[in-house]
Scaffold this motif. Structure first.
Motif, PDB file in Angstrom:
ATOM      1  N   GLY A 125       0.840  -1.189   0.000  1.00 42.35           N
ATOM      2  CA  GLY A 125       0.000   0.000   0.000  1.00 42.35           C
ATOM      3  C   GLY A 125       0.875   1.238   0.000  1.00 42.35           C
ATOM      4  N   TYR A 126       0.262   2.387  -0.247  1.00 43.17           N
ATOM      5  CA  TYR A 126       1.016   3.637  -0.338  1.00 43.17           C
ATOM      6  C   TYR A 126       0.305   4.732   0.444  1.00 43.17           C
ATOM      7  CZ  TYR A 126       3.372   1.333  -4.237  1.00 43.17           C
ATOM      8  OH  TYR A 126       4.072   0.450  -5.002  1.00 43.17           O
ATOM      9  N   ILE A 127       1.100   5.489   1.203  1.00 42.11           N
ATOM     10  CA  ILE A 127       0.604   6.710   1.823  1.00 42.11           C
ATOM     11  C   ILE A 127       1.373   7.869   1.207  1.00 42.11           C
ATOM     12  CG2 ILE A 127       0.397   8.037   3.956  1.00 42.11           C
ATOM     13  CD1 ILE A 127      -0.025   5.475   5.450  1.00 42.11           C
ATOM     14  N   TYR A 128       0.643   8.758   0.532  1.00 43.06           N
ATOM     15  CA  TYR A 128       1.266   9.934  -0.074  1.00 43.06           C
ATOM     16  C   TYR A 128       1.098  11.077   0.912  1.00 43.06           C
ATOM     17  CZ  TYR A 128       2.374  13.724  -3.282  1.00 43.06           C
ATOM     18  OH  TYR A 128       2.955  14.821  -3.865  1.00 43.06           O
ATOM     19  N   VAL A 129       2.222  11.596   1.412  1.00 41.05           N
ATOM     20  CA  VAL A 129       2.197  12.674   2.400  1.00 41.05           C
ATOM     21  C   VAL A 129       2.475  13.993   1.681  1.00 41.05           C
ATOM     22  CG1 VAL A 129       3.066  13.467   4.621  1.00 41.05           C
ATOM     23  CG2 VAL A 129       3.081  11.020   4.092  1.00 41.05           C
ATOM     24  N   SER A 130       1.467  14.849   1.637  1.00 42.38           N
ATOM     25  CA  SER A 130       1.539  16.098   0.875  1.00 42.38           C
ATOM     26  C   SER A 130       1.966  17.269   1.750  1.00 42.38           C
ATOM     27  CB  SER A 130       0.166  16.397   0.255  1.00 42.38           C
ATOM     28  OG  SER A 130       0.135  17.695  -0.316  1.00 42.38           O
ATOM     29  N   GLU A 131       2.814  18.120   1.201  1.00 40.67           N
ATOM     30  CA  GLU A 131       3.183  19.345   1.898  1.00 40.67           C
ATOM     31  C   GLU A 131       2.080  20.392   1.806  1.00 40.67           C
ATOM     32  OE1 GLU A 131       4.915  20.367  -2.230  1.00 40.67           O
ATOM     33  OE2 GLU A 131       4.005  18.693  -1.169  1.00 40.67           O
ATOM     34  N   SER A 132       1.157  20.214   0.877  1.00 39.18           N
ATOM     35  CA  SER A 132       0.064  21.158   0.656  1.00 39.18           C
ATOM     36  C   SER A 132      -1.251  20.559   1.159  1.00 39.18           C
ATOM     37  CB  SER A 132      -0.054  21.469  -0.841  1.00 39.18           C
ATOM     38  OG  SER A 132      -1.252  22.179  -1.121  1.00 39.18           O
ATOM     39  N   PRO A 133      -2.158  21.399   1.669  1.00 43.56           N
ATOM     40  CA  PRO A 133      -3.475  20.885   2.073  1.00 43.56           C
ATOM     41  C   PRO A 133      -4.413  20.680   0.893  1.00 43.56           C
ATOM     42  CG  PRO A 133      -3.383  23.241   2.493  1.00 43.56           C
ATOM     43  CD  PRO A 133      -2.003  22.833   2.010  1.00 43.56           C
ATOM     44  N   HIS A 134      -3.968  21.050  -0.308  1.00 41.04           N
ATOM     45  CA  HIS A 134      -4.828  20.981  -1.488  1.00 41.04           C
ATOM     46  C   HIS A 134      -4.453  19.753  -2.324  1.00 41.04           C
ATOM     47  CE1 HIS A 134      -5.807  24.984  -0.184  1.00 41.04           C
ATOM     48  NE2 HIS A 134      -4.602  25.436  -0.478  1.00 41.04           N
ATOM     49  N   PHE A 135      -5.204  18.672  -2.159  1.00 39.78           N
ATOM     50  CA  PHE A 135      -4.920  17.443  -2.901  1.00 39.78           C
ATOM     51  C   PHE A 135      -6.184  16.604  -2.970  1.00 39.78           C
ATOM     52  CE2 PHE A 135      -3.880  16.738   1.555  1.00 39.78           C
ATOM     53  CZ  PHE A 135      -4.591  15.584   1.844  1.00 39.78           C
ATOM     54  N   ALA A 136      -6.176  15.653  -3.908  1.00 37.63           N
ATOM     55  CA  ALA A 136      -7.300  14.722  -4.053  1.00 37.63           C
ATOM     56  C   ALA A 136      -6.812  13.503  -4.822  1.00 37.63           C
ATOM     57  CB  ALA A 136      -8.472  15.380  -4.779  1.00 37.63           C
TER      58      ALA A 136
END
Length: 207
Positions: A125-136
């Protein structure tokens, strides 16, 4: 004096579509919008998320979260799992367990975290950790909506577990209106799926 209701804050949407080079929709792609200048801007504060284990699979296959999010790893199978990651963005281990560990795992550093199970080799599985709060994340139709963005200039990126090339190579500038929506279509190349074939584990009864 009469108190007037506050005017709603202006915000725009990004309607993203991700397809492969054959024009087919790509599911489980993460679309991220980063405000120009590198500032993350306003958004929903990091909170709690959940990465389940069901039928000897990680659910969801791809989980996008904002940096600072804590993730629970419930095990809803009737067998035990041993979850781990050696990824630079987050190294951790949840030794063989059933049920839900008491403490969630904090994902504070942006990047991609690859999950595995020491007992079941095909579980990835993958967890994508974003530096931005804007994602989908895109659905089966290859579409995703990033809503409620302050109007302005952004850099749009796309990531997928089988992305051919780097995520940075997908970066493109995008102007988001103060109100309304802007469409953004991205075409990406995909590498072959090299996930291990699902199979029973001999001699590991109860696992």
């Amino acid at each position: 004096m009469l108190a007037l209701p506050a005017a709603p804050a202006a915000a725009g949407d990004i309607r993203a579509t991700v397809r492969d080079r054959d024009g087919k929709p790509v599911a489980d792609a993460v679309v991220v919008a980063v405000p120009s200048g590198g500032a993350t801007g306003a958004g929903i504060p990091p909170g709690l998320a959940e990465e389940d284990q069901r039928n000897k699979e990680f659910v969801p296959y791809v989980l996008p979260v904002q940096a600072g999010t804590r993730v629970h790893f419930p095990n809803n199978d009737n067998i035990r799992h041993h979850v781990y990651s050696f990824s630079p963005a987050k190294t951790f281990e949840l030794p063989l367990y059933s049920g839900t560990p008491t403490s969630p795992v904090l994902f504070e550093k942006p990047g991609v975290v690859i999950l595995g199970c020491n007992i079941h080799d095909w579980m990835v599985g993958y967890i994508y950790v974003s530096e931005s709060p804007h994602f989908a994340k895109t659905g089966a139709d290859g579409k995703a909506t990033l809503g409620g963005l302050p109007g302005g200039d952004y850099t749009l990126r796309v990531w997928h577990p089988r992305l051919e090339g780097s995520e940075q190579a997908t970066a493109r500038p995008l102007a988001v209106p103060a109100t309304g929506a802007v469409d953004a279509a991205t075409t990406i190349g995909l590498t072959p799926d090299f996930r291990a074939r699902r199979a029973p584990t001999p001699g590991r009864g109860g696992y």
